[in-house]
Design a protein around this motif. Structure first.
Motif, short mmCIF file in Angstrom:
data_model
loop_
_atom_site.label_atom_id
_atom_site.label_comp_id
_atom_site.label_asym_id
_atom_site.label_seq_id
_atom_site.Cartn_x
_atom_site.Cartn_y
_atom_site.Cartn_z
N THR A 49 0.67 -1.00 -0.45
CA THR A 49 -0.09 -0.24 0.32
C THR A 49 1.46 1.08 0.32
N CYS A 50 1.66 1.13 1.01
CA CYS A 50 3.14 2.53 0.84
C CYS A 50 3.04 2.50 -0.32
N ARG B 100 2.20 2.50 -3.29
CA ARG B 100 1.29 2.98 -4.13
C ARG B 100 0.65 3.88 -3.80
N LYS B 101 0.65 4.70 -2.32
CA LYS B 101 -0.09 5.19 -1.97
C LYS B 101 0.53 6.69 -1.27
N GLY B 102 2.22 5.75 -1.11
CA GLY B 102 2.78 6.91 -0.20
C GLY B 102 3.18 6.20 1.10
N ARG C 192 2.11 3.02 8.76
CA ARG C 192 2.02 1.73 7.78
C ARG C 192 3.00 0.69 7.99
#
Length: 254
Positions: free
Chosen positions: A9-10, A12-14, A43
């Motif tokens: 997720t990081c 993709r989203k930072g 995260r």
């Protein structure tokens, strides 16, 4: 292969970084490097160079989904896409039924003309169109009243609206959408089982299996209707996955 949902997720989203006011907690999330300050991502846990995205009291930090919570969110969004696709398809069917109700006689004449042309072709391949289940179903539909077709179109639109509302709510991980999905899906399970007793197809079996799994998964994983401790346990589980709270607990124990 085990999926690292946090780093996925990081990527993709930072990253999400936060600087708490509490010095004991702040030191656990901060590192001094040769390239400058680095803050731990809430995260994935990696240290990220640069200033934190925000700062303040620990209780005001963003509740960033991690681990199992992220996996559950991915599954919910898969179900949301499935509901959205189904909702759009049902809308198209409802529009087709409505248009058919307004030009029923013209469609019947056109269908009979094509049937007359195609009958010898199919007969050459030893297929009798006059006794085809598909042709029979279409001819039966021509006998429905205009008012009946309008009711069918309205019911289809209502069903599509429910599916689309479910899709939006599940995509945003709203708890009311999880309840709506479980109740609405479970309500249609008897009808799907009945349809299988009439005629078995792989598509019907796959749809029934997916809906049963969706009901069981959402009800159990999200602790709906008081299952597995209900809402209180669900909230505790979400907060226990928060990196900030994990570090805060560790800081207290040290």
């Amino acid at each position: 292969m085990k999926i690292d949902w946090d780093r996925r997720t990081c990527a993709r989203k930072g990253h999400v970084t936060y600087a708490p006011d509490d010095p004991r907690l702040r030191v656990r999330l901060h590192a001094q490097t040769a390239l400058g300050d680095a803050w731990r991502c809430l995260r994935c846990g990696d240290f990220v160079l640069g200033e934190p995205h925000s700062s303040g009291p620990a209780q005001d930090a963003p509740l960033v989904p991690r681990g199992k919570v992220l996996r559950d969110l991915f599954i919910l969004r898969f179900l949301a896409i499935e509901r959205a696709v189904r909702g759009v398809f049902i809308v198209l069917v409802a529009v087709a039924v409505w248009k058919f109700s307004n030009s029923q006689d013209a469609v019947r004449r056109l269908f009979n003309e094509y049937l007359t042309v195609l009958r010898p072709v199919f007969r050459h391949f030893h297929y009798d169109l006059d006794h085809s289940p598909v042709v029979g179903s279409i001819q039966k539909a021509f006998g429905y009243k205009h008012s009946t077709l309008l009711i069918v179109a309205g019911l289809l639109l209502a069903y599509a609206l429910i599916e689309l509302v479910e899709a939006v709510g599940l995509w945003r991980a709203k708890r009311w959408a999880e309840y709506l999905t479980v109740v609405a899906t479970a309500a249609f399970l008897p009808l799907e089982i009945y349809e299988l007793t009439e005629k078995i197809s792989y598509l019907k079996i796959a749809t029934l299996a997916l809906n049963i799994l969706a009901v069981l998964y959402i009800a159990l994983a999200k602790r709906l209707f008081g299952l597995r401790g209900g809402r209180r346990k669900f909230d505790e589980e979400r907060h226990s996955a928060s990196l900030l709270e994990v570090e805060e607990s560790a800081g207290v124990l040290v």
